[in-house]
Design an enzyme around this catalytic site. Structure first.
Site, PDB file in Angstrom:
ATOM      1  N   ALA A 119      25.926  30.849  50.523  1.00  0.00           N
ATOM      2  CA  ALA A 119      25.299  31.928  50.501  1.00  0.00           C
ATOM      3  C   ALA A 119      24.775  32.451  51.905  1.00  0.00           C
ATOM      4  O   ALA A 119      24.979  33.666  52.030  1.00  0.00           O
ATOM      5  CB  ALA A 119      23.583  31.469  50.165  1.00  0.00           C
ATOM      6  N   SER A 120      25.104  31.776  52.983  1.00  0.00           N
ATOM      7  CA  SER A 120      24.613  32.381  54.219  1.00  0.00           C
ATOM      8  C   SER A 120      25.941  33.124  54.792  1.00  0.00           C
ATOM      9  O   SER A 120      25.722  34.006  55.703  1.00  0.00           O
ATOM     10  CB  SER A 120      24.361  31.281  55.168  1.00  0.00           C
ATOM     11  OG  SER A 120      25.329  30.182  55.443  1.00  0.00           O
TER      12      SER A 120
ATOM     13  N   HIS B 188      26.426  25.497  46.545  1.00  0.00           N
ATOM     14  CA  HIS B 188      27.298  26.608  47.138  1.00  0.00           C
ATOM     15  C   HIS B 188      28.514  25.660  47.815  1.00  0.00           C
ATOM     16  O   HIS B 188      28.385  24.650  48.253  1.00  0.00           O
ATOM     17  CB  HIS B 188      26.351  27.389  48.352  1.00  0.00           C
ATOM     18  CG  HIS B 188      25.461  28.042  47.776  1.00  0.00           C
ATOM     19  ND1 HIS B 188      25.257  29.115  46.828  1.00  0.00           N
ATOM     20  CD2 HIS B 188      24.019  27.846  48.123  1.00  0.00           C
ATOM     21  CE1 HIS B 188      24.052  29.630  46.857  1.00  0.00           C
ATOM     22  NE2 HIS B 188      23.371  28.738  47.530  1.00  0.00           N
TER      23      HIS B 188
ATOM     24  N   ARG C 229      20.415  18.741  55.536  1.00  0.00           N
ATOM     25  CA  ARG C 229      21.531  17.655  54.972  1.00  0.00           C
ATOM     26  C   ARG C 229      20.971  16.309  55.539  1.00  0.00           C
ATOM     27  O   ARG C 229      21.615  15.381  55.405  1.00  0.00           O
ATOM     28  CB  ARG C 229      22.659  18.255  55.763  1.00  0.00           C
ATOM     29  CG  ARG C 229      23.052  19.696  55.418  1.00  0.00           C
ATOM     30  CD  ARG C 229      24.309  19.844  55.975  1.00  0.00           C
ATOM     31  NE  ARG C 229      24.847  21.419  55.459  1.00  0.00           N
ATOM     32  CZ  ARG C 229      25.872  21.760  55.788  1.00  0.00           C
ATOM     33  NH1 ARG C 229      26.892  21.218  55.979  1.00  0.00           N
ATOM     34  NH2 ARG C 229      26.142  23.145  55.226  1.00  0.00           N
TER      35      ARG C 229
ATOM     36  N   TYR D  46      15.094  32.657  53.730  1.00  0.00           N
ATOM     37  CA  TYR D  46      15.340  32.486  52.042  1.00  0.00           C
ATOM     38  C   TYR D  46      13.829  32.309  51.441  1.00  0.00           C
ATOM     39  O   TYR D  46      13.618  32.806  50.344  1.00  0.00           O
ATOM     40  CB  TYR D  46      15.999  31.099  51.986  1.00  0.00           C
ATOM     41  CG  TYR D  46      17.506  31.188  52.193  1.00  0.00           C
ATOM     42  CD1 TYR D  46      18.094  32.330  52.955  1.00  0.00           C
ATOM     43  CD2 TYR D  46      18.223  29.917  51.812  1.00  0.00           C
ATOM     44  CE1 TYR D  46      19.553  32.109  52.991  1.00  0.00           C
ATOM     45  CE2 TYR D  46      19.511  29.810  52.142  1.00  0.00           C
ATOM     46  CZ  TYR D  46      20.213  30.714  52.811  1.00  0.00           C
ATOM     47  OH  TYR D  46      21.634  30.738  53.031  1.00  0.00           O
TER      48      TYR D  46
ATOM     49  N   HIS E  39      14.720  27.814  45.779  1.00  0.00           N
ATOM     50  CA  HIS E  39      14.145  27.118  46.659  1.00  0.00           C
ATOM     51  C   HIS E  39      12.563  26.974  46.043  1.00  0.00           C
ATOM     52  O   HIS E  39      11.447  27.340  46.595  1.00  0.00           O
ATOM     53  CB  HIS E  39      13.916  27.868  47.936  1.00  0.00           C
ATOM     54  CG  HIS E  39      15.292  28.368  48.271  1.00  0.00           C
ATOM     55  ND1 HIS E  39      15.766  29.700  48.120  1.00  0.00           N
ATOM     56  CD2 HIS E  39      16.290  27.628  48.606  1.00  0.00           C
ATOM     57  CE1 HIS E  39      16.755  29.841  48.518  1.00  0.00           C
ATOM     58  NE2 HIS E  39      17.470  28.844  48.822  1.00  0.00           N
TER      59      HIS E  39
ATOM     60  N   HIS F 101      22.370  25.033  41.162  1.00  0.00           N
ATOM     61  CA  HIS F 101      22.269  25.667  42.559  1.00  0.00           C
ATOM     62  C   HIS F 101      23.032  24.748  43.512  1.00  0.00           C
ATOM     63  O   HIS F 101      22.411  23.945  44.405  1.00  0.00           O
ATOM     64  CB  HIS F 101      20.809  25.783  43.015  1.00  0.00           C
ATOM     65  CG  HIS F 101      20.725  26.791  44.242  1.00  0.00           C
ATOM     66  ND1 HIS F 101      19.379  27.020  44.810  1.00  0.00           N
ATOM     67  CD2 HIS F 101      21.585  27.256  45.089  1.00  0.00           C
ATOM     68  CE1 HIS F 101      19.437  27.724  45.971  1.00  0.00           C
ATOM     69  NE2 HIS F 101      20.912  27.963  45.926  1.00  0.00           N
TER      70      HIS F 101
ATOM     71  N   GLU G  90      20.447  22.256  45.629  1.00  0.00           N
ATOM     72  CA  GLU G  90      21.284  23.070  46.868  1.00  0.00           C
ATOM     73  C   GLU G  90      22.132  22.157  47.709  1.00  0.00           C
ATOM     74  O   GLU G  90      21.898  22.467  49.083  1.00  0.00           O
ATOM     75  CB  GLU G  90      20.447  24.127  47.457  1.00  0.00           C
ATOM     76  CG  GLU G  90      21.109  25.243  48.108  1.00  0.00           C
ATOM     77  CD  GLU G  90      20.127  26.224  48.872  1.00  0.00           C
ATOM     78  OE1 GLU G  90      19.035  26.302  48.852  1.00  0.00           O
ATOM     79  OE2 GLU G  90      20.912  27.408  49.187  1.00  0.00           O
TER      80      GLU G  90
END
Lengths: 342, 342
Positions: free
Chosen positions: A72-73, A8, A290, A194, A223, A6, A284
């Site tokens: 994703a966003s 992105h 972050r 999410y 998640h 996972h 992710e």
């Protein structure tokens, strides 16, 4: 080998966002819409954004290969019509494919779909076909709520979605259930929408009997499965009240959870409650969270540390979570690795 | 003393549901609407429904006192207009008050509000006032989504809700955030909508600064806080990214979680992650999950067993969860007990 299922492309060159903003600005004036060919991103630019970010952190943390899909966003299926989504999805999928060609040992693509609210999911099949057959996608991301927080599509168990399921079964690729940006002010995108979507999808699957129709369909709920593992007793009890089989029989041949849970107690709960066969390593990274956790001094999303520190897992079980389960659930990933002698 | 802060009158005599169905059927023809006085429920009928159900199980399980509010899934604020909700809320609150008068040692009321989608929450103040001043309510249940799964109201941090907050602060009663039936087919009521609402509310509170405006406002997030404790690292990280103070400082003077988590690993996670001062004993019995867990031989919602079996809690901490925290967070409950010498 440590496979992160996972990730992105959250760090794509700025030109991508600029192009998208032009596309959005032109929705009501299609003659001013940018062409896909207007977007110029060189291989060197891609290399820079990956080497300085995802690949750097993968090396630091010790993961080898990431299943890599568009941000994703930014899928934002609620924006514009099908044609807007189709153009945007093609561009984003192409970029992830290019990342996988530039770094073939470290990235393998998963595809976003050109979903659009109220549009038949069948319209996504050409992009899906192209991504799997030509671009090497080993999975797809399916948005159960293309409206972006208004939840106007039918549940995942509805026949509405069956054309997608028929195609992914034919290709033997798993489906990650992943929403995009929330445009409902009640739902923070990564903090509520999410997680709610993960929980919602899991309960929809409990209510239905989808895997009677599609015994080989496989869903990954990201998640850490939303709230499901924390409320496992609730879900076992609700399945019982609904006269469904126990969860292992009802869902766990087909439903898998990733490890995007950003603290040790959460990972410990996940591995205590969910059979190890159903847990796939993921972080992710670089994604929603972050920062550095001041309690540990390490990044919140360095989930490998939690798997390593788990007192419940054996070495063999860690290997399952890191690699074995991913190879089983993503057969095209396994084939690609085997072709390289891995 | 063991105080269960989360029980609903889910077993009310059938006449209540019949009356409500008549009320709903008459929404488009107000002349045929039933009058509140048409509803006849005797004290004996109430006694029977409580003695054979909630009270029986409280005695079996060893809890003493339940904070008792109208059946959450029947609040159904999305049905009809404000007047329909106002009549219905008054009836339901009156019934819980009667339960508390018939069983004063075992039940104390919390109030539902006559919310209605798109209607100013200020309209709820007369019912709130009556319930606290006349009917002995020690808390209120606030529905953050009176639309029933469409989420059309502003976030809880919006000034829209401030009239309610000003009043509960004046009365010093806490607010349980509790949605009602989902009329969105994507969301199973107790399996998705309830849990999503808890998660959503928690994230809204992270995003805002509500407790700067209302330092003494207290929210109870039920069902163990939705997904929040399982994803505590995610929420700590998101708060950090949003430049908010750490969660203990930002929220935990004002936000509390109940123990409606129906398996041992979930309770163990909750007590490991959330400070014991912020955990209040509850079972939501008789509620969403009524069966016997075949893995334990005990009811899923017998949450006291999980608190008892927790290896992390000291005897003092159990007392806090069972009684001390409830007395602190619900001062009118504490006063009522003290008046009885308890």
């Amino acid at each position: 080998m440590i496979i992160d299922i996972h990730g992105h492309y959250t760090t794509a060159p700025k030109a991508l966002e600029t192009w998208r903003n032009q596309q959005i600005a032109a929705i009501n004036d299609p003659s001013s819409a940018p062409r896909p060919s207007d977007l110029k991103i060189t291989d060197d630019e891609i290399r820079e954004t990956i080497e300085a970010n995802q690949l750097k952190q993968m090396k630091q943390r010790g993961s080898d290969l990431t299943v890599f899909s568009p941000r994703a966003s930014f899928m934002a299926h609620h924006i514009g019509d099908f044609q807007v989504s189709a153009t945007w999805a093609a561009i984003c999928n192409e970029l992830c494919h290019r990342v996988s060609r530039l770094f073939p040992d470290h990235f393998i693509p998963a595809a976003m779909l050109p979903q659009s609210p109220g549009v038949d999911p069948r319209t996504c099949l050409p992009e899906l076909k192209k991504c799997v057959e030509e671009l090497g996608a080993v999975a797809i991301n399916l948005n159960p709520d293309p409206s972006g927080g208004h939840w106007t599509s039918p549940p995942l168990t509805d026949r509405h979605w069956y054309p997608i399921y028929e195609k992914v079964i034919e290709y033997d690729v798993p489906v990650m259930i992943h929403v995009s940006t929330s445009c409902n002010p009640c739902f923070h995108t990564t903090g509520a929408h999410y997680i709610n979507a993960d929980t919602t999808a899991f309960m929809q699957l409990i209510q239905g009997d989808l895997f009677k129709d599609f015994p080989t369909l496989r869903f990954v709920i990201p998640h850490g499965g939303g709230a499901a593992p924390y409320h496992w007793g609730r879900y076992r009890g609700l399945a019982q009240e609904l006269k469904k089989p126990p969860l292992p029989e009802h869902l766990l041949h087909n439903v898998f959870f990733d490890t995007c849970v950003y603290h040790q107690p959460g990972i410990d709960l996940l591995t205590r409650v969910v059979p190890v066969e159903n847990i796939l390593f993921a972080s992710e990274m670089i994604g929603a969270v972050r920062g550095i956790d001041p309690e540990t001094g390490h990044p919140y999303d360095d989930t490998k540390r939690f798997i390593e520190a788990s007192k419940a897992l054996t070495a063999t079980q860690r290997l399952q979570i890191y690699e074995g389960n991913a190879r089983r659930v993503y057969p095209r990933l396994d084939s690609a690795l085997k072709q390289k002698g891995k």
